[in-house]
Every structure is written in structure tokens, then in C-alpha cells.
Write a protein that holds these residues in place. Structure first.
Motif, PDB file in Angstrom:
ATOM      1  N   THR A  23       0.228   4.304  -2.857  1.00  0.00           N
ATOM      2  CA  THR A  23      -0.090   5.637  -2.531  1.00  0.00           C
ATOM      3  C   THR A  23       0.861   6.619  -3.470  1.00  0.00           C
ATOM      4  OG1 THR A  23      -0.929   4.951  -0.230  1.00  0.00           O
ATOM      5  CG2 THR A  23      -0.109   7.354  -0.691  1.00  0.00           C
ATOM      6  N   ILE A  76     -10.141   1.007   3.347  1.00  0.00           N
ATOM      7  CA  ILE A  76     -10.947   0.326   2.311  1.00  0.00           C
ATOM      8  C   ILE A  76     -10.418  -0.893   1.624  1.00  0.00           C
ATOM      9  CG2 ILE A  76     -12.183   0.444  -0.132  1.00  0.00           C
ATOM     10  CD1 ILE A  76     -13.362   2.180   2.279  1.00  0.00           C
ATOM     11  N   PRO A  77      -8.958  -0.788   1.337  1.00  0.00           N
ATOM     12  CA  PRO A  77      -8.384  -2.067   0.559  1.00  0.00           C
ATOM     13  C   PRO A  77      -8.271  -3.207   1.857  1.00  0.00           C
ATOM     14  CG  PRO A  77      -7.242  -0.158  -0.190  1.00  0.00           C
ATOM     15  CD  PRO A  77      -8.245   0.153   1.034  1.00  0.00           C
ATOM     16  N   GLN A  87      -6.531   8.521  -1.646  1.00  0.00           N
ATOM     17  CA  GLN A  87      -5.112   8.875  -1.547  1.00  0.00           C
ATOM     18  C   GLN A  87      -4.690  10.090  -2.066  1.00  0.00           C
ATOM     19  OE1 GLN A  87      -4.539   5.261  -4.056  1.00  0.00           O
ATOM     20  NE2 GLN A  87      -3.021   4.386  -2.267  1.00  0.00           N
ATOM     21  N   TRP A 142      -9.446  -5.373  -0.656  1.00  0.00           N
ATOM     22  CA  TRP A 142      -8.247  -6.166  -1.387  1.00  0.00           C
ATOM     23  C   TRP A 142      -8.583  -7.704  -0.883  1.00  0.00           C
ATOM     24  CZ3 TRP A 142      -3.076  -3.232  -1.536  1.00  0.00           C
ATOM     25  CH2 TRP A 142      -3.096  -2.086  -2.415  1.00  0.00           C
ATOM     26  N   LYS A 149     -10.623   4.000  -2.735  1.00  0.00           N
ATOM     27  CA  LYS A 149      -9.334   4.315  -2.707  1.00  0.00           C
ATOM     28  C   LYS A 149      -8.380   5.462  -3.051  1.00  0.00           C
ATOM     29  CE  LYS A 149      -6.381   1.319  -4.339  1.00  0.00           C
ATOM     30  NZ  LYS A 149      -5.428   2.144  -4.963  1.00  0.00           N
ATOM     31  N   HIS A 161       0.694  -1.128  -0.023  1.00  0.00           N
ATOM     32  CA  HIS A 161       0.155   0.129  -0.143  1.00  0.00           C
ATOM     33  C   HIS A 161       0.823   1.228  -0.029  1.00  0.00           C
ATOM     34  CE1 HIS A 161      -3.916   1.905   0.188  1.00  0.00           C
ATOM     35  NE2 HIS A 161      -3.268   2.934   0.881  1.00  0.00           N
ATOM     36  N   GLU A 200     -11.507   0.589  -5.749  1.00  0.00           N
ATOM     37  CA  GLU A 200     -10.433   1.554  -6.264  1.00  0.00           C
ATOM     38  C   GLU A 200     -10.852   2.789  -6.468  1.00  0.00           C
ATOM     39  OE1 GLU A 200      -8.808  -0.392  -9.677  1.00  0.00           O
ATOM     40  OE2 GLU A 200      -7.952  -2.087  -8.546  1.00  0.00           O
ATOM     41  N   GLY A 228      -6.279   5.413   2.703  1.00  0.00           N
ATOM     42  CA  GLY A 228      -7.250   4.968   2.049  1.00  0.00           C
ATOM     43  C   GLY A 228      -6.885   3.366   2.287  1.00  0.00           C
TER      44      GLY A 228
END
Length: 284
Positions: free
Chosen positions: A30, A69-70, A132, A74, A128, A26, A125, A66
Motif C-alpha cells: 500500500t 481483492i488480493p 489503494q 493473490w 487493487k 500488503h 492488480e 484493497g
């Protein structure tokens, strides 16, 4: 004949893979997103300047902006992607687990998995990347129920390149297994299948990003553009080329390329290892 355990193992293993990918990759992601979105005339001179400026002005935790969320997304995305990949492979085997898929069949299964996961990946995404590039607390946008699938055609296009990700993964894996059986590489001959999974996964990820990166840049520009006079995904290609030239399609490529090997090598290693564990447990 494929069992229920065979069909479910890919989804369960994908959750472990997604968590691994988030932890390792991650911060690089970013930096990549910020470089892509800011373009050549933005606030950063390059990837290193973006990294240092982010840490200096916002602190190291900003590299995980962000990530909430992942963390869920993810894991869900890899569960869907790798679970569907496993099932597409089983489908192409026609119920005969002894049938060895060709490189092309592995690639087709990968593309099918990419299209399948696009439905989950698009809202994850979208949120995210907008988080970011949120440099100020007041810079926020709201989405309706259907608005979170803004960019689905772009995501489908980008995920089509999973054809090359999983096709090349099979090519690299077979190549390294062949090397292991020769006498020309005595040290390599001692390596096991887990190391092959790790190395082939990293090499396949680098292959994937080299081929699809311009599409990824355009996708993220499209998803993060302002709400006034938005440009279509197709026209965004022309806009990037007109305003920045060919170089505009490769903004943030360096952190992506560096990130892709350890992130995806680790994720695929965890996925394959978990798959083997779950399947072996079923035979006890």
C-alpha cells in the motif's frame, strides 16, 4: 514420469503461498503504490511520511485497503503462477523427472509462468491499486467486463521479469547448497533445505525488484491514471521521465525492497514446504 499429483501440487501450494504473501506484504505494498502514484509532487514526502500519514489520517486498517481483492486474487495468482511454473518445469524435463534443469531453463519456466499469470493478475492488480489510492469514499471508478483487463500489455511486460526471479532463485539455491557441503562455513553446514528456500526466495525477490521496478512504476501509473485523455503504456515512460526525471522511476522503491525479502521468502518457503508435503503424502 510426472503424475497428476505432481501437476496439481504446484497449484494447491500456490494458494498457501498467496495467503502468506498477502498477510506479510500488503501494508508495504500500500505504501509502495501510494508513493508510486503520487510521484514527487504529491501529498507524501517519502515512504515513512506516507506510512505515518496513512495511519494518522485513516488508521492502521488503511494499510490493508484493497486487501479483500488480493485475499482471493493473490491466492489465485500464486496458484496459477506456481502451478504453471511447476508444469513448465515438468515440460522442460521432457517427462524425465531425473533431468536437472539448467539455470536458463528455470528462468524460461519462470517467464512462461509470468506470462500465464498475467491474465489473472491484470484485473486483480487494476482493482487493487485503484482501491489503494482511493483517498475519499467518493473517488470510485467502474469497469466493464473487458475494462478490468486494462493494462494487460503492461502486466505482461512486468511479469516477463519473472525470468530473473526464478532464474536467480535457482542460482542462489545452488550456491547455498554448495556452501553447505564445504568445511568453510561450519554453522551454515547445519542448515537445511527449508532455510535455503527462505533465503534464496528473499534474495531472488530483491533481484527481481531491482531489475523490474521502473516498469512496475510505469505500469501502476498507467493503471491508475484518470479516464480523461489517458496516456498509453509506452508513452507513460516518457511522461514519467519528462515530469520527474530518473528519480520518478524509483518512487516507493525503499518499502518495496524492504517488503520483498520477508514477503517472498515466506511465500516461497510455504510453497516449497507444501509441495514437499503433498508429494510425500502421495508416496504413503
Amino acid at each position: 514420469m510426472a503424475t497428476t499429483r505432481d501437476r496439481v501440487a504446484g497449484f494447491a501450494s500456490g494458494i498457501a503461498s498467496g495467503a502468506t504473501k498477502l498477510f506479510v506484504g500488503h501494508p508495504f505494498d500500500t505504501v509502495k503504490i501510494r508513493c508510486q502514484v503520487e510521484g514527487g509532487h504529491g501529498r507524501f514526502k517519502g515512504p515513512l511520511d506516507c506510512l505515518m500519514s496513512t495511519i494518522r489520517q485513516e488508521g492502521p486498517r488503511a494499510l490493508y485497503k484493497g486487501a479483500s481483492i488480493p485475499l482471493i486474487g493473490w491466492a489465485a495468482m500464486d496458484a496459477v503462477q506456481l502451478g504453471s511454473l511447476s508444469n513448465y518445469r515438468l515440460l522442460l524435463q521432457g517427462g524425465n523427472k531425473a533431468h536437472k534443469l539448467t539455470h536458463l531453463e528455470h528462468a524460461v519456466a519462470g517467464m512462461g509462468a509470468g506470462w500465464t499469470v498475467a491474465m489473472v493478475a491484470t484485473p486483480v492488480e487494476l482493482i487493487k491499486v485503484r482501491l489503494q489510492v482511493q483517498y475519499a469514499s467518493g473517488d470510485q471508478r467502474r469497469y466493464g467486463v473487458f475494462g478490468i483487463w486494462h493494462g494487460l500489455p503492461a502486466t505482461l511486460t512486468q511479469r516477463s521479469f519473472f525470468f530473473f526471479l526464478w532464474g536467480s532463485y535457482d542460482v542462489y539455491s545452488e550456491w547455498m547448497r554448495t556452501l553447505r557441503r564445504t568445511d568453510h562455513f561450519p554453522y551454515y553446514a547445519k542448515t537445511g533445505s527449508k532455510l535455503i528456500n527462505f533465503l534464496a526466495g528473499g534474495m531472488a525477490a530483491n533481484t527481481f525488484w531491482c531489475m523490474c521496478y521502473p516498469v512496475d512504476v510505469v505500469k501502476n501509473r498507467y493503471m491508475t491514471q484518470g479516464d480523461e485523455s489517458p496516456i498509453s503504456f509506452r508513452r507513460m515512460f516518457a511522461h514519467v521521465y519528462r515530469t520527474e526525471g530518473v528519480r520518478g522511476f524509483f518512487r516507493g522503491f525503499v518499502p518495496t525492497f524492504i517488503r520483498s525479502f520477508p514477503t517472498n521468502a515466506s511465500a516461497i518457503f510455504v510453497w516449497e514446504s507444501t509441495m514437499r508435503f503433498l508429494k510425500n503424502e502421495g508416496h504413503h
